[in-house]
Design an enzyme around this catalytic site. Structure first.
Site, mmCIF file in Angstrom:
data_model
loop_
_atom_site.group_PDB
_atom_site.id
_atom_site.type_symbol
_atom_site.label_atom_id
_atom_site.label_comp_id
_atom_site.label_asym_id
_atom_site.label_seq_id
_atom_site.Cartn_x
_atom_site.Cartn_y
_atom_site.Cartn_z
ATOM 1 C CB CYS A 33 -3.647 -1.161 5.331
ATOM 2 S SG CYS A 33 -2.776 -1.301 6.630
ATOM 3 C CD GLU A 90 -2.666 0.705 3.098
ATOM 4 O OE1 GLU A 90 -3.573 1.784 3.095
ATOM 5 O OE2 GLU A 90 -1.874 0.334 3.678
ATOM 6 C CE LYS A 92 -7.402 0.723 3.817
ATOM 7 N NZ LYS A 92 -6.341 1.541 4.606
#
Length: 272
Positions: A142, A40, A106
Site C-alpha cells: 500500500c 493488504e 510493511k
C-alpha cells in the site's frame, strides 16, 4: 508466468476471509495461475481494533493460507496482522506450494490524509523477495508505493515482478494518485508491478470511512509503463500472463537502473 490478482473485500471475521482466500485460490489455480495475490488486510479490514485479531506467522490463519497454497500447488500472498509488543505488524504472508512461509512487514506506515497507522502498527525494516518458477518477485504494501527507493532496492535484489497488496483510502484525487504511482513504480524499476487492492466496500459507511478500506482499481503495469490490466471498483479475480523477457528488454531500452548515480544526502527536514 501466470499470476492472479484477487480484488476482494475483506470483512472483520478472519475465518470468513480465509474461506474467501480458499475459494479465490481454487479458481485462480484452475485457470493456471502460479502466484495468487490478495490485498493488504485480507485477514481483517481496517477500521476495527487489530490487536485482538493479530496472530503470529505460525498461527492458525497463516497456517490456513499455507494449506491452501499447498493444496493448489501455488504461491499465495495475502495481508494479515502479526503481534508486536503493544502494537501489531502489517504483514504479508507469502505461502509457497511446498509449505514454506515467510513474511514481509510493511515499512512505510500510512500517517497521511488524517489517518495514523503508526498509532497501532509498528514498521518493518527489511525488503523481501522470493522466487516463483524462476521469477524473482518483490513485495511492497500500500503506502510503500509512494517511496520509489524501496522499489529500486527490490529491483537491485533481482525483482522482475513487484506485487503491492493494498487497501487504498478513498478521497478526492486518490484514485488518480494510485494509478499514477503504480505506473511510475513500474517505470522506476523496469519491472512488472501488480498492484492489488481491496474492492470498494458495499457498505456506504465503510466506503467513505477515514480508515483505508479500499477503492478497488487493481492494476497490472508492464516494465514499459503500459497498463496491461485495470479493474473497476468491484470484486474481481483476474489471471494474467507475465513474460520475464520483457523486463530484460525494458532495462536495456530505458537504462533507469544501469544509469543511476549516487546522490549526496541532505539532512532530513525538521519541523518546530
Amino acid at each position: 508466468m501466470r499470476i492472479a490478482m484477487a480484488q476482494i473485500s475483506s470483512g472483520t471475521d478472519p475465518q470468513a476471509n480465509l474461506a474467501a482466500v480458499a475459494a479465490a485460490t481454487e479458481r485462480a489455480a484452475a485457470d493456471g495461475a502460479r502466484l495468487v495475490v490478495f490485498p493488504e488486510a485480507t485477514m481483517c479490514r481496517f477500521g476495527v481494533r487489530l490487536g485482538p485479531i493479530a496472530e503470529p506467522l505460525d498461527g492458525p490463519w497463516a497456517t490456513g493460507v499455507s494449506e491452501i497454497a499447498a493444496r493448489h500447488d501455488v504461491t499465495v500472498v495475502a495481508g494479515m496482522f502479526t503481534p508486536d509488543a503493544d502494537r501489531v505488524r502489517n504483514t504479508l504472508v507469502i505461502a509457497g506450494p511446498d509449505g514454506s512461509r515467510i513474511g514481509y512487514d510493511k515499512i512505510h506506515l500510512y500517517d497521511a490524509f488524517g489517518f495514523a497507522e503508526s498509532r497501532t502498527v509498528a514498521p518493518g525494516d527489511e525488503p523481501v523477495t522470493f522466487d516463483v518458477d524462476g521469477v524473482t518477485v518483490g513485495v511492497a504494501t500500500c503506502y510503500d508505493i509512494r517511496f520509489p527507493a524501496l522499489f529500486t532496492e527490490l529491483a537491485a535484489r533481482g525483482a522482475q515482478l513487484i506485487v503491492v497488496p493494498t487497501s487504498w483510502g478513498a478521497g478526492p484525487g486518490k484514485l488518480q494518485q494510485w494509478q499514477t504511482l503504480a505506473t511510475a513504480r513500474a517505470l522506476d524499476t523496469a519491472c512488472f508491478v501488480a498492484a492489488v487492492g481491496q474492492a470498494l466496500p458495499s457498505d456506504p459507511e465503510l466506503a467513505t470511512s477515514s480508515a483505508p478500506t479500499g477503492i478497488g482499481h487493481s492494476q497490472l503495469t508492464d516494465p514499459f509503463g503500459s497498463v496491461a490490466a485495470a479493474y473497476d471498483d468491484g470484486e474481481h479475480i483476474g489471471v494474467h500472463d507475465i513474460d520475464p523477457d520483457v523486463v530484460d528488454k525494458a532495462r536495456a531500452a530505458l537504462g533507469v537502473l544501469a544509469n543511476r548515480r549516487p546522490i549526496a544526502q541532505s539532512p532530513a527536514p525538521t519541523t518546530n
